[in-house]
Design an enzyme around this catalytic site. Structure first.
Site, PDB file in Angstrom:
ATOM      1  N   ASN A  10      -4.412   3.840  -1.605  1.00  0.00           N
ATOM      2  CA  ASN A  10      -3.521   2.855  -0.990  1.00  0.00           C
ATOM      3  C   ASN A  10      -2.659   2.278  -2.111  1.00  0.00           C
ATOM      4  O   ASN A  10      -3.146   1.527  -2.943  1.00  0.00           O
ATOM      5  CB  ASN A  10      -4.378   1.771  -0.321  1.00  0.00           C
ATOM      6  CG  ASN A  10      -3.549   0.593   0.164  1.00  0.00           C
ATOM      7  OD1 ASN A  10      -2.333   0.664   0.235  1.00  0.00           O
ATOM      8  ND2 ASN A  10      -4.230  -0.496   0.493  1.00  0.00           N
ATOM      9  N   TRP A  11      -1.398   2.648  -2.113  1.00  0.00           N
ATOM     10  CA  TRP A  11      -0.532   2.244  -3.229  1.00  0.00           C
ATOM     11  C   TRP A  11       0.011   0.828  -3.074  1.00  0.00           C
ATOM     12  O   TRP A  11       0.641   0.306  -3.991  1.00  0.00           O
ATOM     13  CB  TRP A  11       0.636   3.230  -3.361  1.00  0.00           C
ATOM     14  CG  TRP A  11       0.233   4.601  -3.803  1.00  0.00           C
ATOM     15  CD1 TRP A  11      -1.043   5.072  -3.990  1.00  0.00           C
ATOM     16  CD2 TRP A  11       1.105   5.686  -4.134  1.00  0.00           C
ATOM     17  NE1 TRP A  11      -1.013   6.386  -4.410  1.00  0.00           N
ATOM     18  CE2 TRP A  11       0.301   6.790  -4.500  1.00  0.00           C
ATOM     19  CE3 TRP A  11       2.492   5.852  -4.139  1.00  0.00           C
ATOM     20  CZ2 TRP A  11       0.838   8.021  -4.879  1.00  0.00           C
ATOM     21  CZ3 TRP A  11       3.026   7.088  -4.516  1.00  0.00           C
ATOM     22  CH2 TRP A  11       2.203   8.154  -4.884  1.00  0.00           C
ATOM     23  N   LYS A  12      -0.204   0.224  -1.930  1.00  0.00           N
ATOM     24  CA  LYS A  12       0.264  -1.156  -1.695  1.00  0.00           C
ATOM     25  C   LYS A  12       1.751  -1.283  -2.062  1.00  0.00           C
ATOM     26  O   LYS A  12       2.519  -0.362  -1.821  1.00  0.00           O
ATOM     27  CB  LYS A  12      -0.626  -2.143  -2.457  1.00  0.00           C
ATOM     28  CG  LYS A  12      -2.118  -1.920  -2.150  1.00  0.00           C
ATOM     29  CD  LYS A  12      -3.024  -2.984  -2.687  1.00  0.00           C
ATOM     30  CE  LYS A  12      -4.458  -2.656  -2.317  1.00  0.00           C
ATOM     31  NZ  LYS A  12      -5.419  -3.668  -2.733  1.00  0.00           N
ATOM     32  N   HIS A  96      -5.862  -3.866   7.014  1.00  0.00           N
ATOM     33  CA  HIS A  96      -6.241  -4.079   5.618  1.00  0.00           C
ATOM     34  C   HIS A  96      -6.420  -5.581   5.368  1.00  0.00           C
ATOM     35  O   HIS A  96      -5.714  -6.398   5.959  1.00  0.00           O
ATOM     36  CB  HIS A  96      -5.170  -3.499   4.686  1.00  0.00           C
ATOM     37  CG  HIS A  96      -5.612  -3.526   3.253  1.00  0.00           C
ATOM     38  ND1 HIS A  96      -5.456  -4.636   2.466  1.00  0.00           N
ATOM     39  CD2 HIS A  96      -6.237  -2.598   2.490  1.00  0.00           C
ATOM     40  CE1 HIS A  96      -5.963  -4.378   1.265  1.00  0.00           C
ATOM     41  NE2 HIS A  96      -6.442  -3.150   1.258  1.00  0.00           N
ATOM     42  N   GLU A  98      -5.436  -7.477   3.127  1.00  0.00           N
ATOM     43  CA  GLU A  98      -4.211  -8.197   2.745  1.00  0.00           C
ATOM     44  C   GLU A  98      -3.353  -8.488   3.978  1.00  0.00           C
ATOM     45  O   GLU A  98      -2.697  -9.531   4.058  1.00  0.00           O
ATOM     46  CB  GLU A  98      -3.451  -7.390   1.683  1.00  0.00           C
ATOM     47  CG  GLU A  98      -4.155  -7.501   0.327  1.00  0.00           C
ATOM     48  CD  GLU A  98      -4.127  -6.250  -0.520  1.00  0.00           C
ATOM     49  OE1 GLU A  98      -3.224  -5.415  -0.349  1.00  0.00           O
ATOM     50  OE2 GLU A  98      -5.042  -6.110  -1.371  1.00  0.00           O
ATOM     51  N   GLU A 168     -14.287  -2.645   3.433  1.00  0.00           N
ATOM     52  CA  GLU A 168     -13.746  -3.176   2.191  1.00  0.00           C
ATOM     53  C   GLU A 168     -14.108  -4.654   2.068  1.00  0.00           C
ATOM     54  O   GLU A 168     -13.396  -5.522   2.599  1.00  0.00           O
ATOM     55  CB  GLU A 168     -12.228  -3.031   2.167  1.00  0.00           C
ATOM     56  CG  GLU A 168     -11.758  -1.593   2.252  1.00  0.00           C
ATOM     57  CD  GLU A 168     -10.367  -1.423   1.657  1.00  0.00           C
ATOM     58  OE1 GLU A 168     -10.229  -0.654   0.705  1.00  0.00           O
ATOM     59  OE2 GLU A 168      -9.441  -2.093   2.124  1.00  0.00           O
ATOM     60  N   GLY A 174      -9.656  -5.475  -5.680  1.00  0.00           N
ATOM     61  CA  GLY A 174      -8.820  -5.876  -6.808  1.00  0.00           C
ATOM     62  C   GLY A 174      -9.506  -6.825  -7.776  1.00  0.00           C
ATOM     63  O   GLY A 174      -8.859  -7.423  -8.629  1.00  0.00           O
ATOM     64  N   SER A 214     -12.490  -1.913  -5.555  1.00  0.00           N
ATOM     65  CA  SER A 214     -12.737  -1.616  -6.974  1.00  0.00           C
ATOM     66  C   SER A 214     -13.464  -0.291  -7.204  1.00  0.00           C
ATOM     67  O   SER A 214     -14.322  -0.195  -8.087  1.00  0.00           O
ATOM     68  CB  SER A 214     -13.477  -2.778  -7.642  1.00  0.00           C
ATOM     69  OG  SER A 214     -12.682  -3.961  -7.592  1.00  0.00           O
ATOM     70  N   GLY A 235      -7.413   1.305  -4.338  1.00  0.00           N
ATOM     71  CA  GLY A 235      -6.153   0.617  -4.620  1.00  0.00           C
ATOM     72  C   GLY A 235      -5.729   0.866  -6.060  1.00  0.00           C
ATOM     73  O   GLY A 235      -5.092   1.859  -6.390  1.00  0.00           O
ATOM     74  N   GLY A 236      -6.116  -0.045  -6.946  1.00  0.00           N
ATOM     75  CA  GLY A 236      -5.658  -0.014  -8.338  1.00  0.00           C
ATOM     76  C   GLY A 236      -5.818   1.334  -9.026  1.00  0.00           C
ATOM     77  O   GLY A 236      -4.885   1.820  -9.688  1.00  0.00           O
TER      78      GLY A 236
HETATM   79  P1  PGA Z   1      -8.834  -1.893  -5.162  1.00  0.00           P
HETATM   80  O1  PGA Z   1      -8.175  -1.989  -3.699  1.00  0.00           O
HETATM   81  O2  PGA Z   1      -9.348  -0.495  -5.334  1.00  0.00           O
HETATM   82  O3  PGA Z   1      -7.710  -2.214  -6.119  1.00  0.00           O
HETATM   83  O4  PGA Z   1      -9.947  -2.884  -5.204  1.00  0.00           O
HETATM   84  C1  PGA Z   1      -8.771  -1.375  -2.597  1.00  0.00           C
HETATM   85  C2  PGA Z   1      -7.959  -1.605  -1.348  1.00  0.00           C
HETATM   86  O5  PGA Z   1      -7.408  -2.700  -1.184  1.00  0.00           O
HETATM   87  O6  PGA Z   1      -7.836  -0.699  -0.491  1.00  0.00           O
END
Ligand code: PGA
Length: 250
Positions: A10-12, A96, A98, A168, A174, A214, A235-236
């Site tokens: 997920n590149w956000k 998600h 966010e 999640e 994050g 993470s 994500g990251g």
């Molecule tokens: P993260 O994000 O790997 O940076 O913790 C995961 C996500 O939000 O899908």
């Protein structure tokens, strides 16, 4: 029953078009070496069309980071399911944390998005997760059950590959703080039991449940070794080819 692992990035809100194309090419090369697992990326919508052209013919799956429920119309800022398909997407991330916590999306809206995605042939990935306060108050399963039941209200799944879930924990996204593999397995097992109440047992056994929060190259293998952890939503660590390849090759 064997569920093919899915490693999803997920590149956000990251990457310009040219950066996205370069990263997607590198990820496609890694994905093409692994026929035993699936690899998905969800670039920002602005890069989807270019990325789709750049990775055509590879095994890489594309997804939207969210999707609207209507076909078209006056919905400023939204993207219709057919628009995602048109850009080569087969999946859409929905709910998600966010979207829930920063943009105020609730279970009812998430449910509409899932229905909209499915009606137009996109495979939804329903994200669920508890906050730290909820976990510490022993509310984890209550919160997750509500998110799953309301998110999937009125939806019938007739094949296990038409829906994915992603667990999640909000406190792990994050933050560099991952759920332990035992914590992940405990929740994933509960979610699968819940899916067996909502759908046929055989279908529940086929639905893939991803873990997110993470995930890094050095903790992916331990998480994936758990029986009900069927992949990762990253994500990251998905923003750079080398670290994402390290997870793809867990
Ligand atoms: P993260 O994000 O790997 O940076 O913790 C995961 C996500 O939000 O899908």
């Amino acid at each position: 029953m064997a569920r093919t692992p899915l490693i999803a990035g997920n590149w956000k809100m990251h990457k310009t078009v040219s950066e996205a194309v370069a990263l997607a090419r590198a990820v496609a090369a890694a994905a093409d070496k692994r026929s035993d697992r699936e690899v998905m990326i969800a670039p920002p919508a602005t890069a989807l069309s270019a990325v789709s052209g750049a990775v055509r013919g590879s095994r890489l799956i594309l997804a939207g980071q969210n999707v609207a429920w209507e076909k078209k119309g006056a919905f400023t800022g939204e993207i219709a399911p057919a628009m995602l398909s048109d850009c080569g997407c087969a999946m859409a991330i929905i709910g998600h944390s966010e979207r829930r916590h920063i943009f105020g999306e609730d279970n009812a809206m998430i449910n509409r998005r899932i229905k909209g995605a499915m009606a137009h042939g996109l495979i939804p990935i329903l994200c669920v997760g508890e906050t730290l306060d909820e976990r510490e108050a022993d509310q984890t399963m209550t919160v997750l059950e509500k998110q799953v039941r309301r998110g999937l209200a009125g939806i019938n799944i007739v094949a296990g590959d038409k829906l994915l879930l992603a667990y999640e924990p909000v406190w792990a996204i994050g933050t560099g703080r991952t759920a332990s593999s035992a914590q992940a397995q405990e929740v994933h097992g509960h979610i699968r039991d819940l899916l067996a109440q909502l759908f046929e047992k055989g279908i529940a056994a086929e639905i893939r449940i991803l873990y997110g929060g993470s995930v890094k190259p050095d903790n992916a293998a331990e998480l994936m070794a758990r029986p009900d952890v069927d992949g990762a939503l990253v994500g990251g660590a998905a923003l750079e080819a080398e670290s994402f390849a390290g997870i793809i090759n867990f």
